[in-house]
Design a protein around this motif. Structure first.
Motif, PDB file in Angstrom:
ATOM      1  N   LEU A  44     -14.176   4.533   1.701  1.00 30.15           N
ATOM      2  CA  LEU A  44     -15.504   4.614   1.080  1.00 30.15           C
ATOM      3  C   LEU A  44     -16.529   5.184   2.045  1.00 30.15           C
ATOM      4  O   LEU A  44     -17.438   5.916   1.639  1.00 30.15           O
ATOM      5  N   THR A  45     -16.370   4.878   3.308  1.00 27.80           N
ATOM      6  CA  THR A  45     -17.258   5.422   4.325  1.00 27.80           C
ATOM      7  C   THR A  45     -17.135   6.944   4.392  1.00 27.80           C
ATOM      8  O   THR A  45     -18.135   7.660   4.440  1.00 27.80           O
ATOM      9  N   LEU A  47     -16.165   8.914   2.054  1.00 28.86           N
ATOM     10  CA  LEU A  47     -16.709   9.494   0.818  1.00 28.86           C
ATOM     11  C   LEU A  47     -18.220   9.662   0.881  1.00 28.86           C
ATOM     12  O   LEU A  47     -18.780  10.522   0.198  1.00 28.86           O
TER      13      LEU A  47
END
Length: 193
Positions: A44-45, A47
């Protein structure tokens, strides 16, 4: 494995009752769960990062640190996140290994027979070798400051824990196997002649 060694050496009579298949599944499930959780956070980071012109990573594989280097968005918060996450990811297992081996060494030193001590140390030495190689390299890549570090050194260290450790692991454990050790010694003796 350090917990397994701990039980085998420090509690040998209780080993089979503690280290059941269900217990092994629980330990593996916990490890996998937290591993996937950390990777989800890292994913997620990544992204959230924005990339401008450069899209070539100067690394052997798509690692988080090289992705941050080519990002044109602010990376201070992400670098802090990586630094904070690397402490539990690396230091909890390292602490478990160290505490287990302190207990193991204390138990081994109480053995009366030097042959028993030597056999117990031999059992643990291969695991300690692999664990040391594996944990020292990620510590130097992810925890200690990387600003100004040569990218080739970072690539080499990453290669050590992603390729070298899994490569050497079966070799180290195989050399302790008598069925493999004897033919290997015969091959080495034949080469010397």
């Amino acid at each position: 494995m350090s917990y397994d060694r701990y039980l085998a050496i420090c509690n040998p009579l209780h080993y089979t009752s503690i280290m059941t298949n269900a217990h092994c599944v629980k330990l593996a499930s916990i490890s996998w769960f937290f591993g996937f959780l950390v990777m989800l956070i890292y994913g997620l980071t990544v992204l959230m990062l924005r990339y401008c012109e450069q899209n070539v990573i100067d690394h052997y594989y798509c690692d988080l640190a090289p992705l941050i280097e080519i990002s044109c968005s602010g990376t201070d918060a992400i670098e802090l996140e990586i630094y904070i996450l690397s402490f539990p990811v690396l230091f909890i297992p390292i602490t478990i290994v160290i505490v287990s081996y302190i207990q193991i060494i204390a138990t081994i030193l109480r053995f009366q027979s030097s042959i028993s001590r030597q056999k117990a140390f031999s059992t643990c030495s291969s695991h300690l070798t692999v664990v040391s190689i594996f944990y020292i390299t990620p510590l130097s890549v992810y925890v200690f400051p990387t600003k100004g570090k040569n990218s080739n050194i970072s690539k080499l260290l990453s290669l050590l824990y992603t390729v070298f450790t899994p490569f050497i692991n079966p070799i180290i454990y195989s050399l302790r196997n008598k069925d493999i050790n004897k033919p290997l010694q015969e091959i080495i003796c034949a080469i010397k002649i």
